[in-house]
Design a protein around this motif. Structure first.
Motif, PDB file in Angstrom:
ATOM      1  N   THR A   2       0.823  -1.204   0.000  1.00 59.71           N
ATOM      2  CA  THR A   2       0.000   0.000   0.000  1.00 59.71           C
ATOM      3  C   THR A   2       0.855   1.251   0.000  1.00 59.71           C
ATOM      4  O   THR A   2       0.536   2.230  -0.660  1.00 59.71           O
ATOM      5  N   ASN A   5       2.062   2.071  -3.480  1.00 59.17           N
ATOM      6  CA  ASN A   5       0.975   2.640  -4.277  1.00 59.17           C
ATOM      7  C   ASN A   5       0.726   4.092  -3.896  1.00 59.17           C
ATOM      8  O   ASN A   5       0.475   4.927  -4.762  1.00 59.17           O
ATOM      9  N   SER A   6       0.782   4.397  -2.605  1.00 60.09           N
ATOM     10  CA  SER A   6       0.566   5.772  -2.158  1.00 60.09           C
ATOM     11  C   SER A   6       1.676   6.687  -2.649  1.00 60.09           C
ATOM     12  O   SER A   6       1.416   7.817  -3.067  1.00 60.09           O
ATOM     13  N   ASP A   9       1.051   7.350  -6.250  1.00 60.45           N
ATOM     14  CA  ASP A   9      -0.048   8.306  -6.386  1.00 60.45           C
ATOM     15  C   ASP A   9       0.426   9.726  -6.093  1.00 60.45           C
ATOM     16  O   ASP A   9       0.079  10.663  -6.812  1.00 60.45           O
ATOM     17  N   ASN A  64      -8.336   7.052  -5.772  1.00 58.30           N
ATOM     18  CA  ASN A  64      -7.454   5.995  -6.260  1.00 58.30           C
ATOM     19  C   ASN A  64      -6.889   5.182  -5.098  1.00 58.30           C
ATOM     20  O   ASN A  64      -6.801   3.958  -5.175  1.00 58.30           O
ATOM     21  N   THR A  65      -6.524   5.854  -4.032  1.00 60.09           N
ATOM     22  CA  THR A  65      -5.984   5.163  -2.866  1.00 60.09           C
ATOM     23  C   THR A  65      -7.048   4.313  -2.184  1.00 60.09           C
ATOM     24  O   THR A  65      -6.787   3.170  -1.801  1.00 60.09           O
ATOM     25  N   SER A  68      -7.882   1.119  -4.037  1.00 60.83           N
ATOM     26  CA  SER A  68      -6.873   0.060  -3.967  1.00 60.83           C
ATOM     27  C   SER A  68      -6.955  -0.725  -2.662  1.00 60.83           C
ATOM     28  O   SER A  68      -6.154  -1.628  -2.432  1.00 60.83           O
TER      29      SER A  68
END
Length: 142
Positions: A2, A5-6, A9, A64-65, A68
């Protein structure tokens, strides 16, 4: 995974937001440097575009976060970081805009305009508020 991904982003939306904000500031400088200057309508339009940018980008980042599988607080932190990146571009562009405006009007006080630490701190509080707004809207939508 995670956190990666953050970070992606933040990088993607932050860079896109920074480029868009710099482009808006550049366009406003070009328009205001013309023979007529910028009309109040043009300045209001640029201000509205800036506000839309500062609300839409954190909301998209948070959405988006959240999509996910991350929680609200991760989305809030990600959205706040994106707004902080765009805010940093605004702070970095301030001396350029001030010098340009000082050259156009002849005011020497504008040429040395720099934000003070309390102004920067207030800007960070606004970043937190916009990040919270973006995360809240994204939580409602997603």
């Amino acid at each position: 995974m995670t956190s990666v991904n953050s970070l992606v982003d933040i990088a993607v939306f932050g860079i896109v937001g920074a480029i868009m904000m710099a482009a808006l500031i550049g366009l406003l400088l070009v328009v205001s440097g013309s023979a007529r200057g910028a009309s109040p309508r043009v300045r209001v339009a640029f201000g509205a575009a800036s506000v839309v940018l500062l609300v839409a980008l954190p909301t998209l980042t948070a959405a988006n976060t959240l999509s996910s599988g991350s929680g609200f607080w991760v989305a809030f932190a990600t959205a706040t970081c994106v707004v902080a990146v765009v805010y940093a571009v605004n702070v970095a562009m301030l001396p350029v805009v001030a010098r340009r405006r000082a050259a156009a009007t002849g005011e020497t006080a504008l040429a040395s305009l720099r934000p003070s630490p309390p102004v920067l701190a207030a800007g960070l509080l606004i970043c937190l508020a916009l990040g919270l707004l973006g995360a809240a809207v994204a939580a409602l939508v997603v």
